[in-house]
Design a protein around this motif. Structure first.
Motif, PDB file in Angstrom:
ATOM      1  N   GLY A   1      54.668  52.927  44.976  1.00 14.12           N
ATOM      2  CA  GLY A   1      54.050  54.169  44.860  1.00 14.12           C
ATOM      3  C   GLY A   1      54.692  55.246  44.583  1.00 14.12           C
ATOM      4  N   ASP A   2      55.732  55.259  43.540  1.00 17.74           N
ATOM      5  CA  ASP A   2      56.608  56.249  43.018  1.00 17.74           C
ATOM      6  C   ASP A   2      55.965  57.175  42.419  1.00 17.74           C
ATOM      7  OD1 ASP A   2      59.781  55.175  43.683  1.00 17.74           O
ATOM      8  OD2 ASP A   2      58.469  53.701  43.282  1.00 17.74           O
ATOM      9  N   THR A   3      54.768  57.132  41.707  1.00 16.06           N
ATOM     10  CA  THR A   3      54.005  58.042  41.178  1.00 16.06           C
ATOM     11  C   THR A   3      52.890  58.680  41.759  1.00 16.06           C
ATOM     12  OG1 THR A   3      52.525  56.175  39.988  1.00 16.06           O
ATOM     13  CG2 THR A   3      54.444  56.827  38.859  1.00 16.06           C
ATOM     14  N   LEU A   4      52.754  58.286  43.196  1.00 14.86           N
ATOM     15  CA  LEU A   4      51.835  58.903  43.840  1.00 14.86           C
ATOM     16  C   LEU A   4      52.004  60.168  44.411  1.00 14.86           C
ATOM     17  CD1 LEU A   4      51.059  55.811  46.589  1.00 14.86           C
ATOM     18  CD2 LEU A   4      49.793  56.696  44.668  1.00 14.86           C
TER      19      LEU A   4
ATOM     20  N   ARG B   1      54.565  58.720  48.557  1.00 10.73           N
ATOM     21  CA  ARG B   1      55.615  57.625  47.662  1.00 10.73           C
ATOM     22  C   ARG B   1      56.471  57.152  48.620  1.00 10.73           C
ATOM     23  NH1 ARG B   1      57.155  62.502  43.589  1.00 10.73           N
ATOM     24  NH2 ARG B   1      55.107  62.929  42.553  1.00 10.73           N
ATOM     25  N   ARG B   2      56.548  55.780  48.187  1.00  5.59           N
ATOM     26  CA  ARG B   2      57.473  54.723  48.960  1.00  5.59           C
ATOM     27  C   ARG B   2      57.245  54.773  50.508  1.00  5.59           C
ATOM     28  NH1 ARG B   2      60.996  53.167  45.125  1.00  5.59           N
ATOM     29  NH2 ARG B   2      62.315  51.992  46.630  1.00  5.59           N
ATOM     30  N   ARG B   3      55.999  54.890  50.694  1.00  2.00           N
ATOM     31  CA  ARG B   3      55.597  54.801  52.279  1.00  2.00           C
ATOM     32  C   ARG B   3      55.270  53.314  52.585  1.00  2.00           C
ATOM     33  NH1 ARG B   3      50.923  59.035  53.707  1.00  2.00           N
ATOM     34  NH2 ARG B   3      49.613  57.179  53.044  1.00  2.00           N
ATOM     35  N   ALA B   4      54.774  52.408  51.616  1.00  2.00           N
ATOM     36  CA  ALA B   4      54.410  50.959  51.698  1.00  2.00           C
ATOM     37  C   ALA B   4      54.812  50.520  50.280  1.00  2.00           C
ATOM     38  CB  ALA B   4      52.978  51.057  52.184  1.00  2.00           C
ATOM     39  N   VAL B   5      54.513  49.210  50.408  1.00  2.00           N
ATOM     40  CA  VAL B   5      54.606  48.381  48.990  1.00  2.00           C
ATOM     41  C   VAL B   5      53.121  47.922  48.874  1.00  2.00           C
ATOM     42  CG1 VAL B   5      55.569  46.723  47.808  1.00  2.00           C
ATOM     43  CG2 VAL B   5      56.901  47.918  49.542  1.00  2.00           C
TER      44      VAL B   5
END
Length: 308
Positions: free
Chosen positions: A256-259, A264-268
């Motif tokens: 989620g690095d582009t969210l 971002r990076r809250r979950a996979v």
């Protein structure tokens, strides 16, 4: 009472497990074990962002330029990922599905994919969600109602969480021997073994700060024929497994690095896929669904707690 933006909310329960499936796109909104979320989903009144829980039919991931050739026909899909010039994640994410069967632990939804520009094929698609002792099973069946063979693939886009934020601390196990390399548009440029690279998670280890938007293949499977991706809390107290059944030969991981910044990076996102990115153009893993034929695949999510 006003209707929610995602339509009817189908609530499922089995023992300590609960889930919600919505009418819009037959998406999986939430999954909890004893009240603890194992998905980073969305609220009843929220719009769906980042593909959360959505089904990806009749292709997962991307088709470069939206253009492909099928049985001597040149076809052009809508560019739903316009900045990159791609068609992404199929045609049914924003379609209303209708419930054709339900009980307290099971919901079955169905929709029709009508012939249209770029995909002139006629499919009926059914999604069945079932809660049981082993967690949540998803089964997706497509039947070709038309007179021509249709290209077909399917996937889903759930975001798993083991209760760490950010996901850097979560411990990932991924039984994949190869990964697809991609260009700046997310389109495949080749494949490479994961051995000796930062993408080798065949032995459990923390994700760290590695950005993932990566498709993996050559999955190792157990005696039951399933490949299992595990995300665990670093103390080993809890976690969640996503298993891939027969015919689900690829999995995309996205951190989620582009969210938007708060997401971002809250979950996979652990995305089961029957075919890799750009399969409509490469043909890799693509199903040819003949007139009258149907295709069913299954995957599932198993939350767990230490000692449970």
């Amino acid at each position: 009472m006003p209707e929610t933006p995602t339509g009817a909310q189908l609530r499922l329960r089995h023992g300590e497990l609960s889930a919600v499936v919505v009418e819009l796109g037959a998406a999986l909104r939430s999954l909890e074990l004893a009240g603890t979320p194992v998905l980073d989903g969305f609220g009843a009144d929220d719009l769906i962002t980042g593909g959360r829980g959505q089904l990806l039919v009749p292709w997962p991931n991307r088709v470069g330029d939206g253009r492909y050739r099928w049985q001597h026909r040149e076809l052009q899909l809508p560019l739903s990922e316009a900045p990159a010039g791609n068609a992404i994640h199929g045609l049914l994410r924003w379609t209303a599905w209708h419930t054709v069967g339900s009980d307290p632990a099971r919901a079955v939804l169905e929709t029709t994919l009508w012939p249209q520009p770029g995909y002139p094929f006629h499919l009926r698609v059914r999604a069945a969600y079932t809660l049981g002792p082993a967690g949540l099973e998803t089964a997706v069946t497509a039947r070709n109602l038309g007179g021509d063979p249709a290209p077909y693939g399917v996937g889903q886009h759930p975001y798993l969480t083991a209760g760490t934020a950010p996901v850097d601390l979560s411990v990932l196990t991924l039984p994949a021997r190869t990964r697809i390399t991609t260009d700046g548009r997310g389109l495949p440029t080749g494949q490479e073994p994961v051995a000796g690279t930062p993408y080798d998670f065949r032995t459990a280890r923390a994700i760290g700060d590695l950005p993932l938007d990566t498709a993996f293949g050559d999955l190792d499977r157990g005696a039951d024929g399933r490949a299992v991706v595990r995300l665990a809390h670093p103390d080993g107290s809890r976690g969640v497994d996503l298993w891939l059944g027969e015919g689900v030969d690829w999995v995309q991981l996205y951190t989620g690095d582009t969210l938007p910044p708060g997401e971002r990076r809250r979950a996979v996102a652990v995305e089961p896929m029957t075919c890799p990115p750009d399969a409509f153009r490469s043909g890799t893993g693509l199903v040819t669904l003949g007139p009258g034929e149907q295709h069913t695949v299954r995957w599932g999510i198993t939350p767990w707690r230490h000692g449970a």
